[in-house]
Design a protein around this motif. Structure first.
Motif, PDB file in Angstrom:
ATOM      1  N   LEU A  40       0.820  -1.215   0.000  1.00  0.00           N
ATOM      2  CA  LEU A  40       0.000   0.000   0.000  1.00  0.00           C
ATOM      3  C   LEU A  40       0.856   1.268   0.000  1.00  0.00           C
ATOM      4  N   GLU A  41       2.008   1.200   0.634  1.00  0.00           N
ATOM      5  CA  GLU A  41       2.882   2.372   0.727  1.00  0.00           C
ATOM      6  C   GLU A  41       4.262   2.006   0.165  1.00  0.00           C
ATOM      7  N   PRO A  42       4.444   2.154  -1.148  1.00  0.00           N
ATOM      8  CA  PRO A  42       5.697   1.733  -1.781  1.00  0.00           C
ATOM      9  C   PRO A  42       6.887   2.665  -1.533  1.00  0.00           C
ATOM     10  N   ASN A  43       6.638   3.837  -0.965  1.00  0.00           N
ATOM     11  CA  ASN A  43       7.720   4.783  -0.701  1.00  0.00           C
ATOM     12  C   ASN A  43       8.612   4.224   0.412  1.00  0.00           C
ATOM     13  N   ALA A  44       9.829   3.833   0.061  1.00  0.00           N
ATOM     14  CA  ALA A  44      10.743   3.186   1.007  1.00  0.00           C
ATOM     15  C   ALA A  44      11.205   4.114   2.129  1.00  0.00           C
ATOM     16  N   ARG A  45      10.969   5.425   1.996  1.00  0.00           N
ATOM     17  CA  ARG A  45      11.354   6.362   3.050  1.00  0.00           C
ATOM     18  C   ARG A  45      10.197   6.682   3.987  1.00  0.00           C
ATOM     19  N   ASN A  46       9.021   6.216   3.672  1.00  0.00           N
ATOM     20  CA  ASN A  46       7.864   6.435   4.527  1.00  0.00           C
ATOM     21  C   ASN A  46       8.057   5.691   5.847  1.00  0.00           C
ATOM     22  N   ARG A  47       7.690   6.306   6.952  1.00  0.00           N
ATOM     23  CA  ARG A  47       7.947   5.699   8.264  1.00  0.00           C
ATOM     24  C   ARG A  47       7.223   4.371   8.450  1.00  0.00           C
ATOM     25  N   PHE A  48       5.994   4.235   7.941  1.00  0.00           N
ATOM     26  CA  PHE A  48       5.274   2.967   8.080  1.00  0.00           C
ATOM     27  C   PHE A  48       5.898   1.891   7.187  1.00  0.00           C
ATOM     28  N   HIS A  49       6.364   2.292   6.032  1.00  0.00           N
ATOM     29  CA  HIS A  49       7.054   1.352   5.152  1.00  0.00           C
ATOM     30  C   HIS A  49       8.331   0.849   5.844  1.00  0.00           C
ATOM     31  N   VAL A  50       9.101   1.761   6.408  1.00  0.00           N
ATOM     32  CA  VAL A  50      10.352   1.407   7.086  1.00  0.00           C
ATOM     33  C   VAL A  50      10.068   0.497   8.279  1.00  0.00           C
ATOM     34  N   ARG A  51       9.091   0.870   9.092  1.00  0.00           N
ATOM     35  CA  ARG A  51       8.763   0.056  10.275  1.00  0.00           C
ATOM     36  C   ARG A  51       8.257  -1.332   9.880  1.00  0.00           C
ATOM     37  N   ALA A  52       7.401  -1.392   8.877  1.00  0.00           N
ATOM     38  CA  ALA A  52       6.870  -2.689   8.430  1.00  0.00           C
ATOM     39  C   ALA A  52       8.000  -3.567   7.890  1.00  0.00           C
ATOM     40  N   ARG A  53       8.881  -2.989   7.110  1.00  0.00           N
ATOM     41  CA  ARG A  53      10.025  -3.752   6.575  1.00  0.00           C
ATOM     42  C   ARG A  53      10.900  -4.261   7.720  1.00  0.00           C
ATOM     43  N   ASP A  54      11.145  -3.424   8.712  1.00  0.00           N
ATOM     44  CA  ASP A  54      11.946  -3.845   9.866  1.00  0.00           C
ATOM     45  C   ASP A  54      11.272  -4.984  10.633  1.00  0.00           C
ATOM     46  N   GLN A  55       9.958  -4.903  10.778  1.00  0.00           N
ATOM     47  CA  GLN A  55       9.222  -5.965  11.478  1.00  0.00           C
ATOM     48  C   GLN A  55       9.296  -7.282  10.704  1.00  0.00           C
ATOM     49  N   ILE A  56       9.166  -7.210   9.385  1.00  0.00           N
ATOM     50  CA  ILE A  56       9.269  -8.415   8.556  1.00  0.00           C
ATOM     51  C   ILE A  56      10.653  -9.037   8.715  1.00  0.00           C
ATOM     52  N   ASN A  57      11.697  -8.223   8.665  1.00  0.00           N
ATOM     53  CA  ASN A  57      13.059  -8.738   8.844  1.00  0.00           C
ATOM     54  C   ASN A  57      13.238  -9.369  10.217  1.00  0.00           C
ATOM     55  N   HIS A  58      12.655  -8.756  11.236  1.00  0.00           N
ATOM     56  CA  HIS A  58      12.722  -9.305  12.591  1.00  0.00           C
ATOM     57  C   HIS A  58      12.023 -10.669  12.655  1.00  0.00           C
ATOM     58  N   LEU A  59      10.850 -10.769  12.044  1.00  0.00           N
ATOM     59  CA  LEU A  59      10.115 -12.041  12.046  1.00  0.00           C
ATOM     60  C   LEU A  59      10.893 -13.132  11.317  1.00  0.00           C
ATOM     61  N   ILE A  60      11.509 -12.779  10.213  1.00  0.00           N
ATOM     62  CA  ILE A  60      12.301 -13.752   9.448  1.00  0.00           C
ATOM     63  C   ILE A  60      13.477 -14.240  10.282  1.00  0.00           C
ATOM     64  N   GLN A  61      14.164 -13.334  10.949  1.00  0.00           N
ATOM     65  CA  GLN A  61      15.307 -13.720  11.792  1.00  0.00           C
ATOM     66  C   GLN A  61      14.857 -14.588  12.965  1.00  0.00           C
ATOM     67  N   SER A  62      13.738 -14.245  13.575  1.00  0.00           N
ATOM     68  CA  SER A  62      13.231 -15.037  14.704  1.00  0.00           C
ATOM     69  C   SER A  62      12.876 -16.446  14.268  1.00  0.00           C
ATOM     70  N   ASP A  63      12.234 -16.559  13.115  1.00  0.00           N
ATOM     71  CA  ASP A  63      11.885 -17.885  12.596  1.00  0.00           C
ATOM     72  C   ASP A  63      13.138 -18.704  12.316  1.00  0.00           C
ATOM     73  N   ALA A  64      14.147 -18.074  11.761  1.00  0.00           N
ATOM     74  CA  ALA A  64      15.393 -18.785  11.444  1.00  0.00           C
ATOM     75  C   ALA A  64      16.072 -19.276  12.718  1.00  0.00           C
ATOM     76  N   LEU A  65      16.078 -18.460  13.757  1.00  0.00           N
ATOM     77  CA  LEU A  65      16.683 -18.871  15.021  1.00  0.00           C
ATOM     78  C   LEU A  65      15.919 -20.032  15.628  1.00  0.00           C
ATOM     79  N   GLY A  66      14.599 -20.015  15.513  1.00  0.00           N
ATOM     80  CA  GLY A  66      13.784 -21.111  16.034  1.00  0.00           C
ATOM     81  C   GLY A  66      14.087 -22.407  15.318  1.00  0.00           C
ATOM     82  N   LEU A  67      14.254 -22.348  14.021  1.00  0.00           N
ATOM     83  CA  LEU A  67      14.581 -23.531  13.233  1.00  0.00           C
ATOM     84  C   LEU A  67      15.958 -24.061  13.621  1.00  0.00           C
TER      85      LEU A  67
END
Length: 167
Positions: A40-67
């Motif tokens: 919905l917000e493709p602007n990579a400098r938008n604060r919600f875009h940045v926060r959402a991307r950071d959350q996705i990266n955090h979830l991916i890292q957490s899943d990898a550590l669990g595995l």
């Protein structure tokens, strides 16, 4: 202007829902909401875009550590001879949506090495043939571990399957 406000409200709602799912432990739903924010917000400098991307990266890292934890625990159980625990942890690795073929290959290799060095099949057969019923569950777990995790085409796999059906 009204259209932009409506669009912006959808971005904010998706982000807030993602955070709510995250705090409730529903990581799959959270990830979907955060991905929706990026769409919905493709602007990579938008604060919600940045926060959402950071959350996705955090979830991916957490899943990898669990595995990795599940894999380590399974390999540790295998090395100590706790085949029931190894079966449990290896099943969790296989069921984990983030597992890769190399994870399963690592398990198969470790089981193959343990089978060779520890003579697992020979010991389990000996216990079964000498009617050591006090070890019945351990014998079954050994045959099951070897049947499931020995590499395809391994010479002992078929024999393990036969004994597993007998037990």
């Amino acid at each position: 202007v009204l259209s932009r406000r409506h669009h912006w409200a959808r971005v904010v709602r998706s982000y807030e829902r993602g955070m709510q799912y995250f705090h409730e432990g529903q990581t799959k739903d959270a990830k979907e909401e955060f991905e929706r924010v990026l769409t919905l917000e493709p602007n990579a400098r938008n604060r919600f875009h940045v926060r959402a991307r950071d959350q996705i990266n955090h979830l991916i890292q957490s899943d990898a550590l669990g595995l990795e934890h599940k894999l380590r625990q399974g390999l540790r159980a295998l090395s100590t001879g706790d085949h029931a625990a190894a079966l449990k942890w290896f099943a969790e690795v296989r069921a984990d949506p983030n597992h890769r073929d190399r994870d399963l290959q690592k398990i198969r290799f470790a089981v193959d090495q343990k089978a060779k060095s520890g003579r697992l099949l020979a010991k389990a057969k000996d216990q079964l043939l000498h009617d050591r019923t006090e070890n019945f569950i351990e014998i079954r777990d050994t045959f099951k571990l070897l049947t499931i995790w020995l590499p395809q085409g391994h010479k002992d796999r078929k024999e393990c399957r036969k004994f597993l059906q007998t037990v």
